[in-house]
Design an enzyme around this catalytic site. Structure first.
Site, short mmCIF file in Angstrom:
data_model
loop_
_atom_site.label_atom_id
_atom_site.label_comp_id
_atom_site.label_asym_id
_atom_site.label_seq_id
_atom_site.Cartn_x
_atom_site.Cartn_y
_atom_site.Cartn_z
CG ASP A 113 -2.20 -0.98 1.51
OD1 ASP A 113 -2.05 -1.57 0.32
OD2 ASP A 113 -2.18 -1.30 2.13
CG ASP A 149 -11.20 -2.69 -1.00
OD1 ASP A 149 -11.12 -3.12 -1.64
OD2 ASP A 149 -11.20 -1.26 -0.91
#
Length: 268
Positions: free
Chosen positions: A12, A131
């Protein structure tokens, strides 16, 4: 011959640095993305994912210079996501050296982007990241999923780094993205992200069983056993992890050796 299961470190990225948090919050620095990716390359990772986690919220494009550096130094497939809104964005990322792109918020906002991307670049280049968060308020049309504690919930797709609920059922959305030409699904549960309590097996299994394309399980790895569960119980095709690799708690090669010992086929 069964396909080997893949182990994928995820980086990330925020402001050009790798960060990691819990439930997408409380981010802390974990190092330089290309240096980390090179380490995973040496350890035998099957792929690496770069996610520019604030690109969509900040309304900007993905970090091209980082991709170019990585492509010059790495010898494994690179998937890049974050801030991808148009076919031109995808073109730039692939030209910079990525092998695949991961689209999430933009795919929900405009599902035709999946179709158009698959037609132009091929399904093998298009990963749709989904997600999800468990929603206990059942509604008509939602896919019921049973949890270990006996509750029945449905899983809602969330966007903008997990901050925006969409009302979309995760299993239905997974089927749609496959129909539209996605080559893979990267499934992250907000319930388990960063917790190190293991993958969210109920939703991983439900999505894996509902589609014919590979599903990458993401969110929650803390032990070697969690990887086995992702494959054996969640029926995932690949398992993705971040902090356990970034902070040296385990190596990719250790994970693969463990899985091979458990009878799960991996590339050693």
């Amino acid at each position: 011959m069964a396909l080997t299961k893949r182990i994928i470190p995820c980086l990330d990225i925020k402001n050009g640095r790798v960060v990691k948090g819990t439930h997408f919050e409380g981010l802390r620095d974990a190092g330089d993305p290309v240096e980390l990716a090179a380490r995973y390359n040496e350890q035998g990772a099957d792929e690496v994912v770069f996610l520019d986690i604030t690109a969509s919220k900040e309304g900007r494009g993905t970090i091209i210079p980082v991709i170019e550096r990585a492509a010059d130094e790495l010898f494994l497939p690179l998937t890049v996501g974050g801030g991808i809104r148009t076919l031109d964005d995808i073109t730039r990322i692939l030209r910079a050296g990525a092998d695949k792109v991961s689209i999430n918020t933009s795919a929900v906002d405009d599902p035709t982007l999946i179709t158009r991307a698959a037609e132009r670049f091929g399904t093998q280049c298009v990963v749709v990241a989904i997600d999800v968060r468990a929603n206990p308020a059942m509604k008509d049309g939602a896919t019921p999923i049973s949890l270990p504690d006996g509750r029945t919930v449905w899983y809602e797709v969330v966007t903008m780094g997990g901050s925006h609920p969409t009302g979309i059922d995760a299993v239905r959305w997974a089927k749609e993205v496959e129909e539209r030409g996605a080559g893979e699904i990267l499934l992250t549960s907000m319930e388990t992200d960063g917790t190190k309590n293991g993958f969210d097996i109920p939703v991983t299994r439900a999505v894996s069983e509902s589609v014919g394309i590979p599903v990458i399980a993401s969110g929650g790895v803390g032990t070697l056993e969690h990887f086995r569960e992702g494959f054996a119980l969640g029926k995932a095709d690949a398992c993705l992890a971040a902090s356990v690799f970034h902070y040296g708690e385990m190596t990719v090669s250790q994970v693969k050796e463990y899985l091979a010992g458990q009878g799960i086929q991996v590339r050693l």
